[in-house]
Design an enzyme around this catalytic site. Sequence first.
Site, PDB file in Angstrom:
ATOM      1  CG  ASN A 191      -1.652   1.271   1.434  1.00  0.00           C
ATOM      2  OD1 ASN A 191      -1.842   2.028   0.483  1.00  0.00           O
ATOM      3  ND2 ASN A 191      -2.083   1.546   2.658  1.00  0.00           N
ATOM      4  CE  LYS A 210       0.630   3.510   4.812  1.00  0.00           C
ATOM      5  NZ  LYS A 210       0.420   3.626   6.233  1.00  0.00           N
ATOM      6  CG  HIS A 221      -5.554   1.832   5.261  1.00  0.00           C
ATOM      7  ND1 HIS A 221      -5.069   2.766   6.134  1.00  0.00           N
ATOM      8  CD2 HIS A 221      -4.547   0.942   5.046  1.00  0.00           C
ATOM      9  CE1 HIS A 221      -3.805   2.461   6.426  1.00  0.00           C
ATOM     10  NE2 HIS A 221      -3.465   1.363   5.781  1.00  0.00           N
ATOM     11  CD  GLU A 235      -2.587   5.474   6.804  1.00  0.00           C
ATOM     12  OE1 GLU A 235      -2.607   5.565   5.568  1.00  0.00           O
ATOM     13  OE2 GLU A 235      -1.648   4.952   7.431  1.00  0.00           O
ATOM     14  CD  GLU A 252      -3.354  -2.705   7.381  1.00  0.00           C
ATOM     15  OE1 GLU A 252      -2.276  -2.976   6.847  1.00  0.00           O
ATOM     16  OE2 GLU A 252      -3.953  -1.628   7.190  1.00  0.00           O
ATOM     17  N   GLY A 269       2.723   2.032  10.692  1.00  0.00           N
ATOM     18  CA  GLY A 269       3.659   3.149  10.528  1.00  0.00           C
ATOM     19  C   GLY A 269       4.376   3.543  11.809  1.00  0.00           C
ATOM     20  CB  SER A 293       5.563  -1.978  11.711  1.00  0.00           C
ATOM     21  OG  SER A 293       5.137  -0.664  11.995  1.00  0.00           O
TER      22      SER A 293
END
Length: 250
Positions: A9, A11, A95, A97, A167, A173, A213
């Site tokens: 991904n 982003k 996701h 985010e 996730e 991240g 990560s």
Amino acid sequence: MRRSIIAGNWKMFKTCAETRAFFDALIPEIQNVEHCDIVVAPPFTALSTAVDETEGTRVAVSAQNVHSEKEGAFTGEVSVRMLTEVGCTYTIIGHSERRQYFGETDESVEKKTLASVGGGLNAIVCVGEILSERDSGQAIEVVRRQVRIGLGRLTESALSHIIVAYEPVWAIGTGRTATPEIAAEMHAEIRKIFAEIYNPAAAYALRILYGGSVKPDNISALMKKEDIDGALVGGASLDPASFVRIIKYS
Ligand code: PEP
């Protein structure tokens, strides 16, 4: 036997020129890879470039998001048909985010998932708890809710186009990976929820990716766990060398 998937991904990273440079470096390195499916999710603007660069290779191209309506006055959005037209075969949905910064909910995840699989895309649907939910012992309850609302009303044929990505938000991240044991426990739980909603065969066939990560040095330990069928990789998928090392986990 479930086939593994390694998905990247990107982003909001990489222009079209950077996308070409990435695939120029990646493709020669993965010619002989047969043990897993490889998926890359560039930003919308680079999808077409990615499709051209990966033509005739084993790499599939994914969007990072999609709208649930077929078309309409939805400024800034992109439909399933627009994605399939450029050659996308996957999309990421829900996701963390998107949930955190753009107000996505379990309900919008359901709508997007139904639209995506109905329109011919495979959907990588993300679920996962935030740190306070894990610390207060609510992680399983949160993921149960996300799966039941987001993925609880699929037809048998739609199910075969669903991939779940677990996730934990506290691991995305942050450099803080869930241990393989924590990840495996939640993956087993997700499979159990699918068995309850659908049936044991559908639950067994479901591919569940871990994300948070993932790096070249932790992928192998994660992939050893029975219920972990692959990885959704953010930061480490941007560099072709590190993404190749993840794809070639042993
Ligand atoms: C992600 O973006 O889905 C992700 C898991 O990011 P990272 O690997 O950088 O934690």
